[in-house]
Scaffold this motif. Structure first.
Motif, PDB file in Angstrom:
ATOM      1  N   TYR A 198      -7.148   0.496  -3.610  1.00 50.22           N
ATOM      2  CA  TYR A 198      -6.826   0.126  -4.872  1.00 50.22           C
ATOM      3  C   TYR A 198      -7.354  -1.239  -5.062  1.00 50.22           C
ATOM      4  O   TYR A 198      -7.316  -2.029  -4.046  1.00 50.22           O
ATOM      5  CB  TYR A 198      -5.090   0.059  -5.018  1.00 50.22           C
ATOM      6  CG  TYR A 198      -4.321   1.255  -4.494  1.00 50.22           C
ATOM      7  CD1 TYR A 198      -4.607   2.201  -5.629  1.00 50.22           C
ATOM      8  CD2 TYR A 198      -3.992   1.770  -3.306  1.00 50.22           C
ATOM      9  CE1 TYR A 198      -3.908   3.452  -5.343  1.00 50.22           C
ATOM     10  CE2 TYR A 198      -3.457   2.978  -3.158  1.00 50.22           C
ATOM     11  CZ  TYR A 198      -3.495   3.814  -4.281  1.00 50.22           C
ATOM     12  OH  TYR A 198      -2.821   5.212  -3.958  1.00 50.22           O
TER      13      TYR A 198
ATOM     14  N   SER B 254      -8.341   8.870 -10.851  1.00 51.63           N
ATOM     15  CA  SER B 254      -7.561   8.111 -10.249  1.00 51.63           C
ATOM     16  C   SER B 254      -6.587   7.245 -11.118  1.00 51.63           C
ATOM     17  O   SER B 254      -6.685   7.512 -12.333  1.00 51.63           O
ATOM     18  CB  SER B 254      -8.629   6.880  -9.638  1.00 51.63           C
ATOM     19  OG  SER B 254      -9.398   7.285  -9.015  1.00 51.63           O
TER      20      SER B 254
ATOM     21  N   TYR C  64       0.933  -0.905  -0.111  1.00 51.69           N
ATOM     22  CA  TYR C  64      -0.080   0.117   0.033  1.00 51.69           C
ATOM     23  C   TYR C  64       0.866   1.131  -0.107  1.00 51.69           C
ATOM     24  O   TYR C  64       0.581   2.257  -0.734  1.00 51.69           O
ATOM     25  CB  TYR C  64      -0.958   0.104   1.137  1.00 51.69           C
ATOM     26  CG  TYR C  64      -1.665   1.276   1.104  1.00 51.69           C
ATOM     27  CD1 TYR C  64      -1.362   2.286   2.288  1.00 51.69           C
ATOM     28  CD2 TYR C  64      -3.001   1.219   0.720  1.00 51.69           C
ATOM     29  CE1 TYR C  64      -2.158   3.422   2.242  1.00 51.69           C
ATOM     30  CE2 TYR C  64      -3.683   2.385   0.709  1.00 51.69           C
ATOM     31  CZ  TYR C  64      -3.270   3.316   1.499  1.00 51.69           C
ATOM     32  OH  TYR C  64      -4.102   4.553   1.586  1.00 51.69           O
TER      33      TYR C  64
ATOM     34  N   ASP D 121       1.373   6.571  -6.703  1.00 53.38           N
ATOM     35  CA  ASP D 121       0.216   7.346  -7.140  1.00 53.38           C
ATOM     36  C   ASP D 121       0.669   8.802  -7.097  1.00 53.38           C
ATOM     37  O   ASP D 121       0.183   9.659  -7.868  1.00 53.38           O
ATOM     38  CB  ASP D 121      -0.989   6.986  -6.139  1.00 53.38           C
ATOM     39  CG  ASP D 121      -2.192   7.514  -6.630  1.00 53.38           C
ATOM     40  OD1 ASP D 121      -2.156   8.158  -7.479  1.00 53.38           O
ATOM     41  OD2 ASP D 121      -3.126   7.095  -5.863  1.00 53.38           O
TER      42      ASP D 121
END
Length: 899
Positions: free
Chosen positions: A270, A150, A70, A77
């Protein structure tokens, strides 16, 4: 007396050989059944415990892998979002490879970072740019066909250019009208995930898989083999994941046929699932070995019993030998009991020990005699005493046959151990309870491993402070307590000022040491009941519990600022940094954790704007002001794209002749409705947002274009002065940018004058000297603006290749009445002439100011007394008319020849 000895009188009472044989055979059979039953129950229990431990370990590893994955994807990201923003600002001038070299993008994660246009053609690449079209790639088509903000995580693909596997993680680029403008792609090496996974001890045939909810594996490690892009659409994992986001199951691998115990966790935010599997064969290998040994031993004992029974039947008359054999069997039983590798005890209904083996004595540090004088509560932690009583009552009632519980134990020396206790009951022939059999296992090491894994999931690895997730959990808990007990709590958001400078100058290792020392100082500045956490980068936060008044939050803030005043010792260097702190309280600001963090963050930015090294409380005006600034910043980006910026020009005049000597180009923002926005409302935002470099480059081009236009339309060209912002001046390619503007518009360098503020010039005097020499080599003129407001070194000022100094308007406004301003103005004029520099006064608004400056030898002036800043068309008319400045009688000049 043993069971066997007690049975001998019964055997003697049987008169016939058949009766004796039947009795002995029946007893032997019962004994074998009981023994094998106990062994089977025990081995089954061990198997269940082994499987449970393996699944628990898988779950813990999956939790750690989820956190690592993560954080990694969150960083990717942020990197793709950063590239999208930079592309919107700089377009194809953006240098991706430099961002990686400067550490703005973590190059370890990516095999390549690219930008493609709306047709799929690559425009930018962090590696050597090749002619490649990605329009047929899945991630490009997804962004082209769908409007999404996104990041998209694509299926692994084999690069056509570099021949390597990579996972494309991409974002859509929108044009100003919102239509599709292209794609930013970060190609992530799937081996990066494998590098972390391969460090775990999951066995030779273990499995770790990162699977997308689309049914395709992103990265898979099965045994010694890594693979990417496997089809997992029919796997048991996706069926289980639809039921719950976290779980475990047993499955046979469709790709390799290995049966495994699997645990999985779904990533928040995600569409990915982390799966960890351990081979059933490897998990149970040690169990099978022990079971084989136990069965062999039991088989051996069974043979002994059968043989003994046969001998007893055959030699019933030889009583002595039978008794001796029975005694030998009793000794063997005791040896097995005492030499067992796990603690075993027989206890009475009152909890008193009746029999204990050596392993149990060693486990708790008592001798056998000492332990036999104690009861079960005596070796149990006070907080855990009596918790097993209800289960023991159910065991006596016959509702259950056995039970297992985890309890803390107390050793003789007072130390605490964790134990797993399995309890069963032995009854007499009538079914009445005789004693309990307790099997006690020391699981302290296993529990410690679980705690270590939990620590890894909840703590920041660098500072050991609570990470963002744990900090938010504690904040939610504090808010609940505050609501329940009517407390006031405070939240501080802390940013380490100038951390990036330390990181860039001394390296990441020094930056890490600085963060560790900063974390330690923060912890020393708050109370034990408060909580300090690291939210990421150089940003920390503090929960202030149970404040008497909201104003009490000032005290720890002041302590932190004072603590940061002392130098930080890093690798033999003294490093000075400060802290900017934002404060908010509940009540009244908010009762929501996210809102409180946001308020404190906003207040922290107010502290930074106020000069750093201070604190600010959140107010409603803070949010309103920042919202307004964000809206203006958004409009500024649109203004740059839609050419809403214009230049106005303020003429300068010679104080001896009154003739025009040049003009200064001043930035103005003219909105689409024709309204002019005051410079003070948008220039600082251009600086903060980083747009100043792009707007400044536009201004250079626009000024050169205006000079060329005047020349082509028959006007005598005058020099145009353009201001360079501090950020613009610090660009390494600033000389190339200026040269390009001059060449493009065919303007002589002598017609361009560059103005640099005194503060920007002295920020790094050595670098400034080198940059000024490059600019001077182009042939342009250079002036130091706002002189007198900074802290110039005369030594550097002498070395700077400049042409003029401009007296700041703050020293002109009160002339000639203010004696201090008059002295300063005279000193600047004298200094400038001593250095053979031209001196220009800004902000001249009346005749008295003009006469004073002219009398004391000032060379040029600009200000409302001569002319306001004029739009291009009005300035053109001003130049055509060749207007001059009205002067009094020629002043007494003290001017020396200028270079």
């Amino acid at each position: 007396m043993t069971i066997f000895a007690a049975a001998l009188p019964v055997w003697r009472s049987l008169l016939t050989p058949l009766g004796v044989s039947t009795a002995i055979g029946a007893f032997s059979l019962a004994l074998l059944v009981a023994m094998w039953g106990a062994v089977i129950v025990q081995t089954n229990s061990e198997r269940d415990e082994t499987v449970f431990s393996a699944i628990q370990q898988n779950s813990n590893l999956a939790m750690a892998f989820e956190e690592h994955t993560y954080r990694t994807i969150k960083g990717i990201d942020a990197a793709t979002l950063f590239v999208v923003h930079e592309y919107a600002r700089l377009g194809t001038k953006m240098d991706l490879s430099r961002y990686i070299a400067d550490g703005l993008i973590d190059g370890r994660l990516f095999t390549n970072v690219t930008v493609a246009d709306s047709n799929g053609n690559l425009l930018l690449s962090s590696q050597a740019l090749r002619s490649v079209n990605v329009a047929d790639r899945e991630h490009f088509q997804v962004h082209r066909d769908q409007e999404s903000r996104s990041m998209f995580i694509g299926r692994p693909l084999l690069s056509r250019t570099y021949g390597r596997w990579s996972i494309p993680m991409s974002r859509r680029i929108n044009k100003p009208d919102g239509s599709f403008g292209g794609v930013v792609s970060a190609l992530v090496d799937p081996a990066y995930f494998m590098h972390f996974y391969q460090k775990t001890a999951i066995g030779k045939d273990g499995l770790v898989d990162l699977v997308g909810l689309d049914g395709t594996s992103r990265a898979r490690y099965a045994g010694p083999v890594s693979s990417f892009g496997n089809d997992m659409s029919r796997s048991t994992l996706l069926k289980e994941q639809t039921k719950k986001t976290i779980g475990s199951f047993v499955s046979v691998g469709g790709l390799d046929g290995v049966r495994r115990y699997m645990s999985f966790r779904t990533l928040p935010d995600y569409p990915l699932v982390v799966m960890v599997g351990a081979s059933q064969r490897e998990v149970l290998a040690d169990y099978y070995r022990k079971r084989k040994h136990a069965y062999a031993l039991t088989l051996l004992v069974s043979g002994v019993i059968v043989s003994f029974s046969a001998l007893l039947i055959a030699a019933f008359g030889r009583q002595k030998r039978a008794i001796d054999a029975l005694a030998s069997s009793e000794t063997q039983f005791r040896a097995t009991f005492n030499q067992a590798a796990i603690g075993i005890a027989h206890t009475g209904p009152d909890g008193r020990f009746l029999k204990v083996n050596q392993k149990l004595c060693d486990m708790f540090g008592y001798t056998r005699e000492e332990l036999l004088s104690l009861r079960i509560p005596d070796i149990t932690h006070p907080d855990d005493r009596g918790t097993g009583t209800p289960l023991q009552a159910r065991l006596i009632a016959g509702e259950i046959e056995t039970f297992s519980v985890e309890r803390r134990g107390l050793r003789k020396d007072g130390s605490v151990i964790w134990t797993n206790r399995t309890v069963s009951l032995v009854r007499d022939a009538r079914g009445a309870p005789l004693y309990f059999i307790r099997v006690i296992d020391d699981i302290t090491q296993r529990n410690q491993l679980q705690q270590d894994l939990q620590h890894l999931a909840d703590r920041d690895s660098l500072t050991q402070l609570p990470n963002r997730r744990l900090f938010y959990d504690r904040l939610e808990h504090a808010l609940e307590q505050a609501k329940r007990r009517d407390w006031i709590i405070g939240v501080m958001y802390i940013d380490v000022d100038r951390f990036k400078l330390v990181n860039d100058t001394l390296g990441h290792s020094a930056g890490d040491q600085l963060l560790q020392q900063a974390a330690a100082r923060l912890a020393e500045c708050v109370r034990a009941e408060d909580s300090v956490g690291r939210l990421g980068g150089d940003e920390f936060a503090v929960i202030l519990s149970e404040l008497a008044h909201a104003e009490d939050a000032r005290l720890p803030a002041r302590r932190i600022i004072d603590a940061f005043a002392a130098p930080f010792r890093i690798d033999g260097n003294e490093v000075f940094v400060t802290a900017s702190i934002g404060l908010t309280t509940c009540p009244p600001d908010s009762r929501d954790a996210d809102a409180l963090i946001g308020h404190a963050d906003a207040a922290m930015y107010d502290a930074k704007k106020a000069g750093k090294n201070n604190y600010r409380f959140y107010t409603v005006a803070t949010n309103e002001r920042q919202a307004t600034e964000l809206l203006i910043e958004k409009d500024l980006r649109t203004a740059l794209l839609q050419n809403e910026f214009v230049l106005h020009y303020q003429p300068k005049a010679n104080l001896k002749t009154g003739e025009i000597t040049g003009v200064e180009a001043l930035m103005r923002w003219q909105r689409a409705d024709g309204r002019l926005v005051p410079p003070m409302q948008f220039i600082p935002l251009l600086e903060e947002s980083g747009l100043i470099a792009a707007v400044g480059e536009w201004a250079l081009g626009a000024a050169c274009a205006q000079i060329r236009w005047w020349q082509e339309h028959g006007l005598t060209a005058v020099p145009v002065a353009v201001n360079l912002s501090a950020k613009q001046f610090q660009q390494q390619d600033i000389a190339e940018i200026i040269k390009r503007a001059l060449t493009e518009h065919k303007v002589a360098p002598a017609l361009l004058e560059l103005e640099i503020t005194e503060t920007a010039a002295m920020h790094n005097a050595e670098t400034t000297t080198n940059t000024l020499r490059k600019l001077k080599a182009l042939g342009v003129r250079i002036a130091i603006d706002d002189f007198g407001t900074g802290h110039s070194s005369l030594g550097y000022l002498k070395r700077f290749p400049i042409d003029a100094l401009k007296i700041d308007r703050s020293f002109v406004t009160e002339l000639p009445d203010d004696q201090e301003d008059a002295s300063i103005a005279q000193a600047i004029i004298t200094l400038s002439h001593a250095l053979r520099l031209k001196v220009i006064a800004e902000g001249v608004e009346n005749k008295a100011q003009l006469d004073f400056l002219a009398t004391h030898g000032c060379d040029e002036m600009q200000g409302y007394y001569f002319s306001r800043p004029l739009p291009a068309d009005q300035c053109t008319q001003f130049l055509r008319e060749a207007r001059t400045l009205s002067l009094r009688s020629p002043p007494v000049s003290q001017t020396v020849a200028l270079r």
